[in-house]
Write a protein that holds these residues in place. Structure first.
Motif, PDB file in Angstrom:
ATOM      1  N   VAL A   1       0.792  -1.444   0.038  1.00  0.00           N
ATOM      2  CA  VAL A   1       0.080   0.005  -0.126  1.00  0.00           C
ATOM      3  C   VAL A   1       0.881   1.255   0.150  1.00  0.00           C
ATOM      4  CG1 VAL A   1      -2.117  -1.108   0.947  1.00  0.00           C
ATOM      5  CG2 VAL A   1      -0.201  -0.221   2.498  1.00  0.00           C
ATOM      6  N   ASP A   2       2.146   1.142   0.087  1.00  0.00           N
ATOM      7  CA  ASP A   2       3.162   2.303   0.106  1.00  0.00           C
ATOM      8  C   ASP A   2       3.593   2.547  -1.146  1.00  0.00           C
ATOM      9  OD1 ASP A   2       2.636   2.314   2.890  1.00  0.00           O
ATOM     10  OD2 ASP A   2       4.659   1.959   3.422  1.00  0.00           O
ATOM     11  N   LYS A   3       3.254   3.769  -1.755  1.00  0.00           N
ATOM     12  CA  LYS A   3       3.685   4.038  -2.959  1.00  0.00           C
ATOM     13  C   LYS A   3       4.295   5.461  -2.932  1.00  0.00           C
ATOM     14  CE  LYS A   3       2.126   0.222  -4.839  1.00  0.00           C
ATOM     15  NZ  LYS A   3       2.874  -0.914  -5.174  1.00  0.00           N
ATOM     16  N   PRO A   4       5.367   5.687  -3.942  1.00  0.00           N
ATOM     17  CA  PRO A   4       6.150   7.080  -3.911  1.00  0.00           C
ATOM     18  C   PRO A   4       5.427   7.937  -4.703  1.00  0.00           C
ATOM     19  CG  PRO A   4       7.325   5.358  -5.417  1.00  0.00           C
ATOM     20  CD  PRO A   4       6.073   4.628  -4.999  1.00  0.00           C
ATOM     21  N   PHE A   5       5.653   9.279  -4.556  1.00  0.00           N
ATOM     22  CA  PHE A   5       5.446  10.518  -5.392  1.00  0.00           C
ATOM     23  C   PHE A   5       7.092  10.670  -5.957  1.00  0.00           C
ATOM     24  CE2 PHE A   5       1.327  10.652  -3.422  1.00  0.00           C
ATOM     25  CZ  PHE A   5       0.797  11.567  -4.322  1.00  0.00           C
ATOM     26  N   PHE A   6       7.305  10.917  -6.916  1.00  0.00           N
ATOM     27  CA  PHE A   6       8.448  11.294  -7.590  1.00  0.00           C
ATOM     28  C   PHE A   6       8.640  12.264  -8.651  1.00  0.00           C
ATOM     29  CE2 PHE A   6       7.395   7.402  -9.637  1.00  0.00           C
ATOM     30  CZ  PHE A   6       7.930   7.565 -10.788  1.00  0.00           C
TER      31      PHE A   6
ATOM     32  N   GLY B   1      -5.130  -2.007  -1.247  1.00  0.00           N
ATOM     33  CA  GLY B   1      -4.151  -2.155  -2.336  1.00  0.00           C
ATOM     34  C   GLY B   1      -4.142  -0.848  -2.899  1.00  0.00           C
ATOM     35  N   SER B   2      -3.302  -0.458  -3.623  1.00  0.00           N
ATOM     36  CA  SER B   2      -3.388   0.956  -4.227  1.00  0.00           C
ATOM     37  C   SER B   2      -3.844   0.752  -5.681  1.00  0.00           C
ATOM     38  CB  SER B   2      -1.839   1.766  -4.362  1.00  0.00           C
ATOM     39  OG  SER B   2      -0.956   0.699  -4.988  1.00  0.00           O
ATOM     40  N   ASN B   3      -4.084  -0.205  -6.052  1.00  0.00           N
ATOM     41  CA  ASN B   3      -4.653  -0.811  -7.251  1.00  0.00           C
ATOM     42  C   ASN B   3      -5.368  -1.670  -7.474  1.00  0.00           C
ATOM     43  OD1 ASN B   3      -4.324  -1.742 -10.459  1.00  0.00           O
ATOM     44  ND2 ASN B   3      -3.176   0.154 -10.597  1.00  0.00           N
TER      45      ASN B   3
ATOM     46  N   LYS C   1      -6.255  -3.975  -9.786  1.00  0.00           N
ATOM     47  CA  LYS C   1      -5.909  -5.032 -10.421  1.00  0.00           C
ATOM     48  C   LYS C   1      -5.062  -6.062  -9.708  1.00  0.00           C
ATOM     49  CE  LYS C   1      -6.043  -3.431 -15.447  1.00  0.00           C
ATOM     50  NZ  LYS C   1      -5.314  -3.111 -16.408  1.00  0.00           N
ATOM     51  N   SER C   2      -4.068  -5.374  -8.829  1.00  0.00           N
ATOM     52  CA  SER C   2      -3.259  -6.007  -7.859  1.00  0.00           C
ATOM     53  C   SER C   2      -3.479  -6.037  -6.180  1.00  0.00           C
ATOM     54  CB  SER C   2      -2.003  -5.444  -8.129  1.00  0.00           C
ATOM     55  OG  SER C   2      -1.730  -3.866  -7.641  1.00  0.00           O
ATOM     56  N   ALA C   3      -4.879  -5.636  -6.016  1.00  0.00           N
ATOM     57  CA  ALA C   3      -5.300  -5.571  -4.400  1.00  0.00           C
ATOM     58  C   ALA C   3      -5.331  -6.919  -3.832  1.00  0.00           C
ATOM     59  CB  ALA C   3      -6.907  -5.003  -4.393  1.00  0.00           C
ATOM     60  N   PHE C   4      -5.046  -6.695  -2.718  1.00  0.00           N
ATOM     61  CA  PHE C   4      -4.844  -8.002  -1.766  1.00  0.00           C
ATOM     62  C   PHE C   4      -6.381  -8.279  -1.218  1.00  0.00           C
ATOM     63  CE2 PHE C   4      -0.609  -7.067  -1.673  1.00  0.00           C
ATOM     64  CZ  PHE C   4      -0.002  -8.345  -1.674  1.00  0.00           C
ATOM     65  N   ILE C   5      -7.167  -9.422  -1.469  1.00  0.00           N
ATOM     66  CA  ILE C   5      -8.408  -9.680  -1.098  1.00  0.00           C
ATOM     67  C   ILE C   5      -8.433 -10.892   0.063  1.00  0.00           C
ATOM     68  CG2 ILE C   5     -10.636 -10.680  -2.147  1.00  0.00           C
ATOM     69  CD1 ILE C   5      -9.636  -9.528  -4.739  1.00  0.00           C
ATOM     70  N   VAL C   6      -8.860 -10.472   1.137  1.00  0.00           N
ATOM     71  CA  VAL C   6      -8.823 -11.432   2.170  1.00  0.00           C
ATOM     72  C   VAL C   6     -10.277 -11.733   2.368  1.00  0.00           C
ATOM     73  CG1 VAL C   6      -8.386 -11.842   4.695  1.00  0.00           C
ATOM     74  CG2 VAL C   6      -6.951 -10.363   3.358  1.00  0.00           C
ATOM     75  N   ILE C   7     -10.532 -13.271   2.257  1.00  0.00           N
ATOM     76  CA  ILE C   7     -11.845 -13.914   2.488  1.00  0.00           C
ATOM     77  C   ILE C   7     -11.936 -15.058   3.426  1.00  0.00           C
ATOM     78  CG2 ILE C   7     -13.714 -15.006   1.453  1.00  0.00           C
ATOM     79  CD1 ILE C   7     -12.773 -13.884  -1.137  1.00  0.00           C
ATOM     80  N   LYS C   8     -12.276 -14.924   4.475  1.00  0.00           N
ATOM     81  CA  LYS C   8     -12.354 -15.855   5.856  1.00  0.00           C
ATOM     82  C   LYS C   8     -13.724 -16.121   6.430  1.00  0.00           C
ATOM     83  CE  LYS C   8     -11.284 -13.032  10.133  1.00  0.00           C
ATOM     84  NZ  LYS C   8     -12.285 -13.627  10.520  1.00  0.00           N
ATOM     85  N   PRO C   9     -13.777 -17.190   6.824  1.00  0.00           N
ATOM     86  CA  PRO C   9     -14.899 -17.649   7.770  1.00  0.00           C
ATOM     87  C   PRO C   9     -15.133 -16.587   9.052  1.00  0.00           C
ATOM     88  CG  PRO C   9     -13.764 -19.610   7.191  1.00  0.00           C
ATOM     89  CD  PRO C   9     -13.001 -18.397   6.812  1.00  0.00           C
ATOM     90  N   ASP C  10     -16.184 -16.267   9.370  1.00  0.00           N
ATOM     91  CA  ASP C  10     -16.359 -15.415  10.395  1.00  0.00           C
ATOM     92  C   ASP C  10     -16.014 -16.108  11.727  1.00  0.00           C
ATOM     93  OD1 ASP C  10     -17.467 -12.850  11.440  1.00  0.00           O
ATOM     94  OD2 ASP C  10     -19.019 -13.919  12.450  1.00  0.00           O
ATOM     95  N   SER C  11     -16.162 -17.462  11.709  1.00  0.00           N
ATOM     96  CA  SER C  11     -15.880 -18.134  12.902  1.00  0.00           C
ATOM     97  C   SER C  11     -14.300 -18.147  13.285  1.00  0.00           C
ATOM     98  CB  SER C  11     -16.313 -19.614  12.828  1.00  0.00           C
ATOM     99  OG  SER C  11     -15.405 -20.386  11.465  1.00  0.00           O
ATOM    100  N   ILE C  12     -13.337 -17.843  12.244  1.00  0.00           N
ATOM    101  CA  ILE C  12     -12.055 -17.741  12.498  1.00  0.00           C
ATOM    102  C   ILE C  12     -11.316 -16.645  12.769  1.00  0.00           C
ATOM    103  CG2 ILE C  12      -9.748 -18.161  11.356  1.00  0.00           C
ATOM    104  CD1 ILE C  12     -10.854 -20.492   9.802  1.00  0.00           C
ATOM    105  N   SER C  13     -10.793 -16.098  13.890  1.00  0.00           N
ATOM    106  CA  SER C  13     -10.277 -14.745  14.243  1.00  0.00           C
ATOM    107  C   SER C  13      -8.590 -15.101  14.517  1.00  0.00           C
ATOM    108  CB  SER C  13     -10.848 -14.199  15.604  1.00  0.00           C
ATOM    109  OG  SER C  13     -10.609 -15.255  16.707  1.00  0.00           O
ATOM    110  N   TYR C  14      -7.942 -14.130  14.481  1.00  0.00           N
ATOM    111  CA  TYR C  14      -6.481 -14.036  14.820  1.00  0.00           C
ATOM    112  C   TYR C  14      -6.215 -12.438  14.785  1.00  0.00           C
ATOM    113  CZ  TYR C  14      -6.640 -12.535   9.655  1.00  0.00           C
ATOM    114  OH  TYR C  14      -6.820 -11.998   8.401  1.00  0.00           O
TER     115      TYR C  14
END
Length: 477
Positions: free
Chosen positions: A50-55, A258-260, A262-275
């Motif tokens: 998620v960290d992207k530069p301005f330059f 994610g910043s884009n 097309k490349s975003a991270f998608i987390v899909i988990k059961p509600d019964s699981i926690s961490y």
């Protein structure tokens, strides 16, 4: 940063999906899930995502840079300044580089990679990148971000930092917002298949030179020298996108960051699981990208697409058996063969070491350099003492020298199967094949080579112990 140089209002949450009723997922072939934006500080992915530069492109694309700078209104008078930018869509960006004469027509067409369907819209696209003025006045660094993307800095907030801030500040990897960094609402557009999407994101933006993780990349790819790098900024996307839905009557949660799109991270988990929200290694069990296949409550789906404005995620129901899907995640069968070397340098596979059929296999990824790994060896030895006749124990060392590993295993009486992966040449081995990124990582397989549990560190080894004790009807002392 000087006190009082800006005021920020943090929105606790634009939407909080877990307070809403989960969407009901049916067996239609293509399913649209509505997403809500959230700024709650309870979900993370690796900062590099998620960290992207301005330059500044002053050196690499001088004609484009000059035209850009001249087109902006409200540019302040400072001792020195640079226009710094972050490209959000390459199509219109390449179109403008070509029309400014910084790249040839051939190079422009090559870089489009055959995606010509939106070229007519690229000519009129204006908000395909983020722009900011970064400069110095006396002992201060000045930052103005064109947040509404209107080509005018006069209606944007001026942020003031100490001149040395850019070389010293390090953002916490487990926080998306902080009181010392401005949180800015950003507007931009993305063109996709003839349609223009308006995107609104909340971003933390700040000066970053010596602490910028992209320094090497910028200096080589964009000719950003040390002087020009003084003006560089770093941007972290703060808000992410959430939803909840039910499959077979069971609730599942989605978090997307994610910043884009097309490349975003998608987390899909059961509600019964926690961490723990910082346990990114365990989160890998539920982390996907667009076009990945996911098993959700024993049904199989293709993660088909994500809209550029992050408002909808599309899942496609697949009529295939879940056991045919191979992955490194919990609940999936591993994909064979998985390669490594023996401690004597002979090529080997995991399948050859799984000698006891119809039982469990515990894989330990470790290294002689890894203090937490070595601290847990007595626990593994105790497990092996109790269950060595019932379970396959396999340790894979990610290390420099197999001879050092072999000496260590003999000294510490690690009397089970061992493998080795050279930490300077991991390509094509079990390490990337099972997406092992931290150590020690433990993976417990069942008799069908399905992953029962995987995680990093003592917490997950304890969970694996409990699973083994339940399987073999033993009680922990």
């Amino acid at each position: 940063m000087k006190a009082g140089s800006f005021s920020i209002i943090f929105l606790a949450s634009l939407f909080f999906s877990c307070k809403k009723q989960p969407q009901q997922i049916n067996d239609k072939k293509l399913i649209a899930i509505n997403l809500n934006s959230s700024s709650e500080n309870n979900f993370f992915i690796k900062p590099i995502s998620v960290d992207k530069p301005f330059f500044s492109e002053k050196n690499i694309h001088p004609k484009f840079y000059k035209k850009q700078l001249q087109s902006f209104k409200g540019v302040p008078k400072l001792d020195s300044l640079a226009l710094v930018s972050q490209v959000l869509q390459s199509g219109p960006y390449l179109y403008n580089l070509y029309h400014c004469g910084d790249i040839t027509k051939q190079k422009y067409l090559e870089k489009l990679y055959g995606h010509f369907q939106d070229t007519a819209l690229y000519a009129t696209a204006k908000k395909y990148q983020l722009n900011a003025i970064s400069g110095f006045l006396d002992k201060q660094q000045i930052m103005i971000v064109d947040a509404n993307n209107n080509g005018d800095f006069s209606d944007d907030i001026t942020f003031t930092f100490d001149k040395n801030f850019r070389n010293t500040f390090k953002y916490s990897p487990y926080s998306y917002k902080t009181d010392s960094i401005p949180s800015i609402n950003i507007t931009y557009t993305i063109i996709s298949y003839g349609k223009t999407y308006n995107v609104n994101r909340k971003m933390a933006i700040y000066p970053s030179a010596k602490t910028n993780p992209y320094i090497y990349y910028l200096s080589n790819a964009y000719s950003v020298d040390e002087n020009l790098n003084n003006y560089s900024l770093l941007n972290r996307a703060i808000n992410y996108y959430t939803a909840s839905f039910t499959v077979n009557g069971k609730r599942n949660n989605i978090n997307i960051q994610g910043s884009n799109y097309k490349s975003a991270f998608i987390v899909i988990k059961p509600d019964s699981i926690s961490y723990d929200k910082t346990d990114l290694s365990f989160q890998l069990n539920f982390q996907y990208r667009v076009k990945d296949t996911a098993i959700i409550q024993h049904k199989t789906y293709l993660i088909d697409s994500l809209t550029p404005d992050f408002t909808k995620l599309y899942l496609k129901k697949l009529d295939i058996n879940e056991d045919s899907i191979k992955s490194y995640r919990m609940g999936y069968r591993i994909k064979a063969p998985l390669y490594f070397n023996t401690l004597q340098g002979v090529k080997n596979t995991l399948g050859r070491l799984i000698k006891k059929p119809n039982t469990y296999t515990l894989i330990d990824f470790w290294g002689t350099w890894c203090t937490p790994c070595k601290e847990l060896i007595p626990d593994i030895k105790e497990l092996h003492k109790k269950y060595g006749s019932q379970i396959n124990f396999i340790s894979i060392a990610f290390d420099e020298n197999p001879e050092i590993v072999e000496t260590f295993t003999k000294k510490h009486v690690m009397n089970w199967s061992h493998g080795f992966v050279d930490n300077s040449n991991r390509g094509g081995t079990i390490i990337p094949q099972l997406s092992v990124t931290s150590f020690p990582t433990f993976i417990l397989l069942d008799e069908h080579n399905k992953i029962i549990h995987r995680g990093t560190g003592d917490t997950h080894l304890e969970k694996i112990k409990a699973i083994i004790q339940k399987k073999f009807k033993t009680v922990s002392p």
